[in-house]
Design an enzyme around this catalytic site. Structure first.
Site, PDB file in Angstrom:
ATOM      1  N   GLY A   8       0.839  -1.210   0.000  1.00 13.41           N
ATOM      2  CA  GLY A   8       0.000   0.000   0.000  1.00 13.41           C
ATOM      3  C   GLY A   8       0.865   1.249   0.000  1.00 13.41           C
ATOM      4  N   GLY A  11      -0.135   5.351  -0.889  1.00 16.19           N
ATOM      5  CA  GLY A  11      -0.992   6.220  -0.093  1.00 16.19           C
ATOM      6  C   GLY A  11      -0.241   7.355   0.586  1.00 16.19           C
ATOM      7  N   GLN A  12      -0.930   8.009   1.536  1.00 15.02           N
ATOM      8  CA  GLN A  12      -0.361   9.205   2.165  1.00 15.02           C
ATOM      9  C   GLN A  12       0.944   8.891   2.901  1.00 15.02           C
ATOM     10  OE1 GLN A  12      -2.304  10.774   5.629  1.00 15.02           O
ATOM     11  NE2 GLN A  12      -1.583  12.856   5.301  1.00 15.02           N
ATOM     12  N   ASP A  51      -1.766  -6.657  -5.288  1.00 14.35           N
ATOM     13  CA  ASP A  51      -3.045  -6.572  -4.595  1.00 14.35           C
ATOM     14  C   ASP A  51      -2.851  -7.231  -3.231  1.00 14.35           C
ATOM     15  OD1 ASP A  51      -5.562  -6.782  -3.592  1.00 14.35           O
ATOM     16  OD2 ASP A  51      -6.431  -7.809  -5.337  1.00 14.35           O
ATOM     17  N   TYR A 140     -13.788   1.555  10.816  1.00  9.84           N
ATOM     18  CA  TYR A 140     -12.342   1.810  10.779  1.00  9.84           C
ATOM     19  C   TYR A 140     -11.708   1.495  12.138  1.00  9.84           C
ATOM     20  CZ  TYR A 140      -8.074   4.733  10.430  1.00  9.84           C
ATOM     21  OH  TYR A 140      -6.794   5.204  10.447  1.00  9.84           O
ATOM     22  N   LYS A 144      -9.127  -1.377  13.467  1.00  8.35           N
ATOM     23  CA  LYS A 144      -7.858  -1.049  14.137  1.00  8.35           C
ATOM     24  C   LYS A 144      -7.699  -1.823  15.443  1.00  8.35           C
ATOM     25  CE  LYS A 144      -5.967   1.818  11.212  1.00  8.35           C
ATOM     26  NZ  LYS A 144      -4.945   1.249  10.310  1.00  8.35           N
ATOM     27  N   ILE A 170      -2.678  12.596  10.306  1.00  4.86           N
ATOM     28  CA  ILE A 170      -1.357  12.883   9.726  1.00  4.86           C
ATOM     29  C   ILE A 170      -1.462  14.040   8.732  1.00  4.86           C
ATOM     30  CG2 ILE A 170       0.552  11.952   8.360  1.00  4.86           C
ATOM     31  CD1 ILE A 170      -0.174   9.179   9.498  1.00  4.86           C
TER      32      ILE A 170
HETATM   33  N1  SER Z   1      -6.645  10.092   9.874  1.00  3.85           N
HETATM   34  C1  SER Z   1      -7.533   8.983  10.115  1.00  3.85           C
HETATM   35  C2  SER Z   1      -8.921   9.319   9.791  1.00  3.85           C
HETATM   36  O1  SER Z   1      -9.295  10.454   9.948  1.00  3.85           O
HETATM   37  C3  SER Z   1      -7.471   8.559  11.550  1.00  3.85           C
HETATM   38  O2  SER Z   1      -6.412   7.708  11.740  1.00  3.85           O
HETATM   39  O3  SER Z   1      -9.659   8.464   9.421  1.00  3.85           O
END
Ligand code: SER
Length: 318
Positions: A8, A11-12, A51, A140, A144, A170
């Protein structure tokens, strides 16, 4: 860490972590992978389209490059996850389970980010402790917390060296985040320079932990290089750097751009999520166990963000 796989990587976090790790460990020792072609990553070292939901393909890349450390950065973020919870679970947990299994079979260490989103409305809000109630109300966050427990399970049962950090929102000026609740704190800088105005989807008075990307990169390496004997915790460490509300970051921008204006169009999903997360985490364990210490605060970060984005606007590279 000598031979690293990043899953991945487009991504950011991955975009900047790939370049950072290549700078430390040598370009040929850091294999970037993503579900899509990423020219910027392929230009600087080995790159494979992968993938993360295909465990066989992941194992084959690990074997081919003699990988000893995996960074699994695959995740749908909090707000977008609420639009399709089943897909968020499938991707977030699917990529993690494959990474854990490949790490077990090929004796790799594994880093996976956790988040402030692992906490929920029943967690203490201020100075949220390392070990406390974790009952998130987003898919989400549920992924986690599950990921943290799976990481510890693989460490205890199979001796896999799994490590993780609960990242704040972040903030960075290279790759954008996508679909997170904390994204406003990135967008605000771009809009302040582009149009002088920002419409914020998060309530004006909600505090959330935030961190600047250089501290994220440093933390990843510091934790993965830490002496395992000193780690009481593994999955996952609270870290803290700065905590602010939309009004506070707007005021900081206004010190440099006095004409900047902001109004609000509250997104009900982001409203609920942001109010369910801690105001600020207690990061004592990370400081004691592996020497975590942030270098950036809101003021220095604001100077740097505005300078870097202004330069990109000038160069027409946005
Ligand atoms: N930056 C993430 C979000 O806002 C949180 O870890 O979903």
């Amino acid at each position: 860490m000598k031979r690293i796989l990043i899953v991945g990587a487009g991504g950011q976090i991955g975009t900047e972590l790939t370049a950072y790790l290549r700078g430390i460990y040598g370009a040929s020792n850091v294999v970037a992978t993503d579900v899509r072609e990423c020219k910027n990553l392929a230009d600087g070292g080995p790159f494979e389209v992968l993938d993360a939901l295909n465990a066989t393909a992941m194992a084959s890349v690990v074997a081919r490059y003699h990988i000893d450390t995996i960074f699994n950065l695959v995740a749908l973020l909090s707000a977008v996850g609420e639009k399709n919870p089943q897909m968020a679970w499938g991707i977030n947990i699917g990529a993690l389970m494959n990474s854990l299994e490949v790490a077990r079979q090929h004796h790799c260490a594994l880093f996976t980010p956790s988040s402030i989103g692992a906490f929920g409305p029943t967690s203490p809000k201020v100075k949220t402790p390392q070990d406390t109630i974790m009952q998130p109300t987003t898919i989400y966050g549920i992924c986690k917390v599950t990921g943290e427990m799976l990481g510890n399970y693989y460490a205890q049962k199979y001796g896999i060296d799994t490590r993780s950090i609960r990242f704040p929102g972040i903030i960075s000026n290279v790759a954008p985040p996508g679909g997170g609740t904390t994204d406003y704190a990135v967008e605000i800088y771009y809009e302040a320079l582009r149009s002088g105005h920002y419409t914020c989807a998060v309530p004006s008075d909600v505090y959330m932990d935030m961190i600047y990307m250089p501290d994220v990169l440093k933390a990843c390496v510091q934790l993965m290089e830490a002496d395992s004997a000193k780690l009481v915790h593994r999955n996952s460490f609270n870290i803290a750097s700065m905590s602010f509300t939309p009004e506070i970051i707007a005021a900081e921008i206004r010190k440099r751009l006095p004409d900047f204006t902001m109004d609000y169009d509250i997104d009900p999903v982001k409203d609920k999520i942001s109010r369910s997360w801690p105001d600020c985490l207690d990061d004592t364990c990370a400081r004691e166990e592996w020497g975590w210490e942030p270098e950036w605060d809101l003021s220095r970060m604001t100077d740097d963000m505005l300078e870097k984005i202004a330069q990109k606007l000038k160069d027409n590279t946005l």
